[in-house]
Design a protein around this motif. Structure first.
Motif, short mmCIF file in Angstrom:
data_model
loop_
_atom_site.label_atom_id
_atom_site.label_comp_id
_atom_site.label_asym_id
_atom_site.label_seq_id
_atom_site.Cartn_x
_atom_site.Cartn_y
_atom_site.Cartn_z
N ILE A 3 0.84 -1.20 0.00
CA ILE A 3 0.00 0.00 0.00
C ILE A 3 0.87 1.25 0.00
O ILE A 3 0.59 2.24 -0.71
CB ILE A 3 -0.96 -0.02 1.20
N MET A 4 1.94 1.22 0.77
CA MET A 4 2.86 2.36 0.84
C MET A 4 3.51 2.63 -0.52
O MET A 4 3.57 3.78 -0.99
CB MET A 4 3.94 2.09 1.89
N GLY A 5 3.96 1.56 -1.19
CA GLY A 5 4.58 1.73 -2.50
C GLY A 5 3.60 2.23 -3.54
O GLY A 5 3.93 3.10 -4.36
N ALA A 6 2.38 1.69 -3.50
CA ALA A 6 1.37 2.12 -4.46
C ALA A 6 1.02 3.60 -4.26
O ALA A 6 0.82 4.35 -5.23
CB ALA A 6 0.13 1.25 -4.33
N GLY A 7 0.94 4.02 -3.02
CA GLY A 7 0.65 5.42 -2.74
C GLY A 7 1.72 6.35 -3.26
O GLY A 7 1.43 7.40 -3.86
N LEU A 8 2.98 5.95 -3.09
CA LEU A 8 4.08 6.78 -3.58
C LEU A 8 4.07 6.86 -5.10
O LEU A 8 4.30 7.93 -5.68
CB LEU A 8 5.41 6.21 -3.06
N ALA A 9 3.77 5.72 -5.75
CA ALA A 9 3.72 5.72 -7.21
C ALA A 9 2.62 6.65 -7.73
O ALA A 9 2.81 7.38 -8.72
CB ALA A 9 3.51 4.30 -7.73
N ALA A 10 1.47 6.65 -7.06
CA ALA A 10 0.38 7.55 -7.46
C ALA A 10 0.79 9.01 -7.28
O ALA A 10 0.49 9.86 -8.14
CB ALA A 10 -0.88 7.25 -6.66
N VAL A 11 1.46 9.30 -6.18
CA VAL A 11 1.95 10.67 -5.95
C VAL A 11 2.92 11.08 -7.06
O VAL A 11 2.85 12.19 -7.60
CB VAL A 11 2.63 10.76 -4.57
N ALA A 12 3.86 10.18 -7.39
CA ALA A 12 4.86 10.49 -8.41
C ALA A 12 4.21 10.75 -9.76
O ALA A 12 4.59 11.70 -10.48
CB ALA A 12 5.86 9.34 -8.52
N GLU A 13 3.21 9.95 -10.13
CA GLU A 13 2.53 10.15 -11.41
C GLU A 13 1.72 11.44 -11.41
O GLU A 13 1.67 12.16 -12.42
CB GLU A 13 1.64 8.95 -11.71
N GLY A 14 1.05 11.72 -10.30
CA GLY A 14 0.28 12.95 -10.22
C GLY A 14 1.17 14.18 -10.34
O GLY A 14 0.84 15.15 -11.05
N ILE A 15 2.30 14.16 -9.65
CA ILE A 15 3.24 15.27 -9.74
C ILE A 15 3.77 15.42 -11.16
O ILE A 15 3.88 16.54 -11.69
CB ILE A 15 4.40 15.07 -8.73
N ALA A 16 4.08 14.31 -11.80
CA ALA A 16 4.59 14.36 -13.18
C ALA A 16 3.58 15.01 -14.11
O ALA A 16 3.93 15.85 -14.95
CB ALA A 16 4.94 12.95 -13.66
N TYR A 17 2.32 14.63 -13.95
CA TYR A 17 1.29 15.27 -14.78
C TYR A 17 1.24 16.76 -14.51
O TYR A 17 1.20 17.59 -15.43
CB TYR A 17 -0.10 14.66 -14.54
N GLY A 18 1.19 17.15 -13.23
CA GLY A 18 1.08 18.56 -12.89
C GLY A 18 2.22 19.38 -13.46
O GLY A 18 2.01 20.48 -14.00
N LEU A 19 3.44 18.85 -13.39
CA LEU A 19 4.59 19.58 -13.92
C LEU A 19 4.53 19.67 -15.45
O LEU A 19 4.81 20.72 -16.04
CB LEU A 19 5.89 18.89 -13.49
N ALA A 20 4.15 18.54 -16.10
CA ALA A 20 4.05 18.55 -17.56
C ALA A 20 2.96 19.50 -18.04
O ALA A 20 3.06 20.09 -19.12
CB ALA A 20 3.77 17.13 -18.06
N ALA A 21 1.93 19.67 -17.20
CA ALA A 21 0.82 20.55 -17.57
C ALA A 21 1.11 22.02 -17.31
O ALA A 21 0.29 22.89 -17.60
CB ALA A 21 -0.44 20.14 -16.81
#
Length: 291
Positions: A176-194
């Motif tokens: 659960i901890m790893g999955a949460g971090l991966a979601a955070v990383a993907e969300g941040i990547a989208y925000g920066l790309a946008a």
């Protein structure tokens, strides 16, 4: 305590050395073995083999990185089981597969040794402040016997069930901890790309209730570009691999965790000894297009 007890550590890295410091303050003596023979806190005495540490200790605490390290230190003529006293207590705080935890418990039982699988939830900050959560597998009598040690290194002990349950619960939590971090990383990547402002984005996420305190700590690390290892990427990826194997054995479909395992393999390849939050940095690098 009327007589000083000795705790022998097998493995003495970032987590174990911090546990030892709390136990030393509580009046325990400590010994340790590391494969390299290096390490120490200026108080703990190092011995050349796990068997020698076990023979001179009242309680043995194992804190090694994986199944292979556990097997190398527990079995054989120089292993803990060759040196530990009859009716000894062996606390396995290592994050290992359920099969490795079960095998050690069975081997200990054959030698009249009490083995508890008791991995901990928490990273170096929690070990430093004795705020680890102990995930213990064993019977009530065994847990009661180990409780004075658990109380010195953690804030709470969760009795997960019979032997092996601690190892299984640890995989659930780290997945659960790893999955949460991966979601955070993907969300941040989208925000920066946008085109969102970087500082605003990281600061906004720190205010969100949907993000755990643990992951907020990782976001702060990523904002500063400081991936000093609290939980190295190589160990997080290892735990995800163990979880995927354990789930497959029970035919539990886990496609999300499978994808996360691949992402953490990427993080491990990029910087295996950095904190696993380096995945956020890896994703940021990808969207920055400045490789």
């Amino acid at each position: 305590m009327t007589t000083q007890q000795t705790i022998g550590f097998i493995g003495f890295g970032a987590m174990a050395s911090r546990m030892a410091a709390h136990l030393e303050k509580a009046g325990y003596a400590t010994l340790a073995y590391t494969p390299s023979g290096k390490g120490g806190d200026g108080v703990t005495r190092f011995l050349p083999t796990p068997a020698e540490v076990a023979s001179k200790s009242d309680i043995v605490l194992a804190c090694v990185p994986d199944d292979e390290a556990l097997a190398a230190s527990m079995y054989g003529p120089q292993g803990v089981l060759a040196g530990i006293k009859a009716d000894g207590l062996l606390l396995n705080t290592s994050s290992v597969s359920p099969e490795a935890a079960d095998a050690l418990q069975k081997a200990g039982q054959e030698k009249n040794i009490c083995v508890i699988d008791c991995p901990v939830s928490g990273s170096t900050p929690e070990a430093e402040s004795a705020n680890l959560v102990i995930l213990a597998g064993g019977n009530d009598a065994a847990i009661a016997r180990a409780q004075p040690i658990f109380d010195k290194i953690g804030r709470i002990t969760i009795h997960a069930g019979p032997s092996g349950s601690g190892a299984r619960l640890k995989l659930v939590i780290n997945g659960i901890m790893g999955a949460g971090l991966a979601a955070v990383a993907e969300g941040i990547a989208y925000g920066l790309a946008a085109g969102l402002d970087r500082s605003m984005l990281f600061d906004a996420l720190d205010e969100m209730a949907v993000i755990s305190p643990h992951h907020k700590r990782k976001i702060k690390m990523a904002k500063a570009g400081d991936f000093s290892p609290q939980f190295p990427a190589r160990l997080m990826q290892k735990d995800m691999r163990l979880l995927m194997d354990a789930a497959a054995r029970l035919a539990v479909p886990a496609p999300t965790l499978a994808a996360v395992t691949q992402q953490l393999s990427l993080a491990r390849r990029a910087a295996e000894n950095a904190d696993y939050s380096v995945l956020i940095g890896v994703m940021e690098k990808i969207v920055a297009n400045d490789a």
